[in-house]
Motif scaffolding. Sequence first.
Motif, PDB file in Angstrom:
ATOM      1  N   GLY A  25      24.420 -17.961 -21.633  1.00  0.00           N
ATOM      2  CA  GLY A  25      24.380 -16.870 -22.289  1.00  0.00           C
ATOM      3  C   GLY A  25      23.527 -15.630 -21.640  1.00  0.00           C
ATOM      4  N   VAL A  26      23.111 -15.826 -20.496  1.00  0.00           N
ATOM      5  CA  VAL A  26      22.644 -14.940 -19.688  1.00  0.00           C
ATOM      6  C   VAL A  26      23.528 -14.251 -18.513  1.00  0.00           C
ATOM      7  CG1 VAL A  26      20.529 -14.121 -18.218  1.00  0.00           C
ATOM      8  CG2 VAL A  26      20.269 -15.971 -20.480  1.00  0.00           C
ATOM      9  N   LEU A  27      23.594 -12.921 -18.384  1.00  0.00           N
ATOM     10  CA  LEU A  27      24.178 -12.429 -17.318  1.00  0.00           C
ATOM     11  C   LEU A  27      23.595 -12.342 -15.929  1.00  0.00           C
ATOM     12  CD1 LEU A  27      25.520  -9.364 -19.367  1.00  0.00           C
ATOM     13  CD2 LEU A  27      26.962 -11.281 -18.754  1.00  0.00           C
ATOM     14  N   SER A  28      24.384 -12.427 -14.776  1.00  0.00           N
ATOM     15  CA  SER A  28      23.812 -12.365 -13.725  1.00  0.00           C
ATOM     16  C   SER A  28      23.673 -10.765 -13.226  1.00  0.00           C
ATOM     17  CB  SER A  28      24.719 -12.904 -12.564  1.00  0.00           C
ATOM     18  OG  SER A  28      25.124 -14.313 -12.672  1.00  0.00           O
ATOM     19  N   GLN A  29      22.824 -10.141 -14.339  1.00  0.00           N
ATOM     20  CA  GLN A  29      22.516  -8.793 -13.996  1.00  0.00           C
ATOM     21  C   GLN A  29      21.314  -8.542 -14.866  1.00  0.00           C
ATOM     22  OE1 GLN A  29      26.258  -7.173 -15.173  1.00  0.00           O
ATOM     23  NE2 GLN A  29      25.377  -6.426 -17.020  1.00  0.00           N
ATOM     24  N   PHE A  30      20.519  -7.587 -14.607  1.00  0.00           N
ATOM     25  CA  PHE A  30      19.565  -7.336 -15.206  1.00  0.00           C
ATOM     26  C   PHE A  30      19.595  -6.739 -16.700  1.00  0.00           C
ATOM     27  CE2 PHE A  30      17.695  -8.087 -11.302  1.00  0.00           C
ATOM     28  CZ  PHE A  30      16.273  -8.745 -11.807  1.00  0.00           C
ATOM     29  N   GLU A  33      24.453  -7.068 -22.156  1.00  0.00           N
ATOM     30  CA  GLU A  33      25.720  -6.443 -22.328  1.00  0.00           C
ATOM     31  C   GLU A  33      26.421  -7.091 -23.708  1.00  0.00           C
ATOM     32  OE1 GLU A  33      29.561  -6.046 -19.466  1.00  0.00           O
ATOM     33  OE2 GLU A  33      27.879  -5.050 -18.649  1.00  0.00           O
ATOM     34  N   GLY A  34      26.737  -6.401 -24.748  1.00  0.00           N
ATOM     35  CA  GLY A  34      27.427  -7.044 -25.816  1.00  0.00           C
ATOM     36  C   GLY A  34      26.388  -8.323 -26.285  1.00  0.00           C
ATOM     37  N   ARG A  35      26.948  -9.286 -26.505  1.00  0.00           N
ATOM     38  CA  ARG A  35      26.079 -10.611 -27.105  1.00  0.00           C
ATOM     39  C   ARG A  35      25.434 -11.376 -25.926  1.00  0.00           C
ATOM     40  NH1 ARG A  35      29.172 -15.866 -27.387  1.00  0.00           N
ATOM     41  NH2 ARG A  35      31.141 -15.541 -26.050  1.00  0.00           N
ATOM     42  N   TRP A  36      25.445 -10.950 -24.645  1.00  0.00           N
ATOM     43  CA  TRP A  36      24.864 -11.643 -23.573  1.00  0.00           C
ATOM     44  C   TRP A  36      23.670 -10.784 -23.283  1.00  0.00           C
ATOM     45  CZ3 TRP A  36      27.382 -15.861 -23.650  1.00  0.00           C
ATOM     46  CH2 TRP A  36      28.830 -15.853 -23.609  1.00  0.00           C
ATOM     47  N   ARG A  37      22.389 -11.809 -22.881  1.00  0.00           N
ATOM     48  CA  ARG A  37      21.249 -11.084 -22.379  1.00  0.00           C
ATOM     49  C   ARG A  37      21.236 -10.749 -20.874  1.00  0.00           C
ATOM     50  NH1 ARG A  37      17.177 -15.972 -24.401  1.00  0.00           N
ATOM     51  NH2 ARG A  37      15.609 -14.241 -23.986  1.00  0.00           N
ATOM     52  N   GLY A  38      20.389 -10.346 -20.616  1.00  0.00           N
ATOM     53  CA  GLY A  38      19.979  -9.659 -19.182  1.00  0.00           C
ATOM     54  C   GLY A  38      18.907 -10.428 -18.550  1.00  0.00           C
ATOM     55  N   LEU A  39      18.988 -10.333 -17.117  1.00  0.00           N
ATOM     56  CA  LEU A  39      17.726 -11.094 -16.305  1.00  0.00           C
ATOM     57  C   LEU A  39      16.322 -10.466 -16.671  1.00  0.00           C
ATOM     58  CD1 LEU A  39      19.677 -11.348 -12.925  1.00  0.00           C
ATOM     59  CD2 LEU A  39      19.229 -13.190 -14.672  1.00  0.00           C
ATOM     60  N   LYS A  40      16.585  -9.124 -17.206  1.00  0.00           N
ATOM     61  CA  LYS A  40      15.278  -8.451 -17.434  1.00  0.00           C
ATOM     62  C   LYS A  40      14.226  -9.516 -18.490  1.00  0.00           C
ATOM     63  CE  LYS A  40      16.476  -5.064 -20.902  1.00  0.00           C
ATOM     64  NZ  LYS A  40      16.551  -3.469 -21.279  1.00  0.00           N
ATOM     65  N   ASP A  41      14.941  -9.999 -19.288  1.00  0.00           N
ATOM     66  CA  ASP A  41      14.154 -10.814 -20.411  1.00  0.00           C
ATOM     67  C   ASP A  41      13.376 -12.086 -19.846  1.00  0.00           C
ATOM     68  OD1 ASP A  41      15.574  -9.281 -22.218  1.00  0.00           O
ATOM     69  OD2 ASP A  41      16.933 -10.801 -22.969  1.00  0.00           O
ATOM     70  N   PHE A  42      13.791 -12.263 -18.528  1.00  0.00           N
ATOM     71  CA  PHE A  42      13.103 -13.249 -17.784  1.00  0.00           C
ATOM     72  C   PHE A  42      12.418 -13.130 -16.328  1.00  0.00           C
ATOM     73  CE2 PHE A  42      16.961 -14.825 -20.112  1.00  0.00           C
ATOM     74  CZ  PHE A  42      16.441 -15.936 -20.648  1.00  0.00           C
TER      75      PHE A  42
END
Length: 197
Positions: A25-30, A33-42
């Motif tokens: 559920g995490v995108l390969s970008q910071f 987008e939509g329901r997906w989380r970004g890397l900036k959360d980690f």
Amino acid sequence: MPLADSNQPLTGMPPRLICFNKPYGVLSQFTPEGRWRGLKDFIAVPDVYVAGRLDADSEGLLLLTSDGALQARISDPRFKMEKIYWVQVEGVPDEAALAALRQGVQLNDGMTRPANARLIDTPPDLWEREPPVRVRKAIPTTWLELGIREGRNRQVRRMTAAVGYPTLRLIRASIGPYSLQGLAQGVWREAEEKAEA
């Protein structure tokens, strides 16, 4: 982000390489987008960029670097850096299916290169996925280890489907000499640049 043309880092700082165990559920970008989380959360590290994408519904090793040349070596299939995946599939693949994966599979965008494919036990120390994989009680599941040296869109999922065994869960275990070993889900660590094994 375009690849750098030189061996110089993307910043004036020494080059950095980060290994991250990306959750489902995490995108390969910071940016989310939509329901997906970004890397900036980690990852709160400036000036690092993803080297080789991993779909939001896949898990496991994602590399980020500030070094444009290293980013190119990891991302570009011409460098033939092997990527190892642990793949939970529906059903129990027979030897014919494994042989087909090893020889190359016909997909809608052409034949794949030969892959390393073998049945494995459930990977050790495997974390629970959130949400859990939906399985049907009447149909067993099996884990495969699949090694490929190319990176087409959703390639592993399309390969297992082509031989009759849909992917239920997909985890990237390693990229060349870099691996998930000892890295908890959602956690990152600094890595040293290594020559490809």
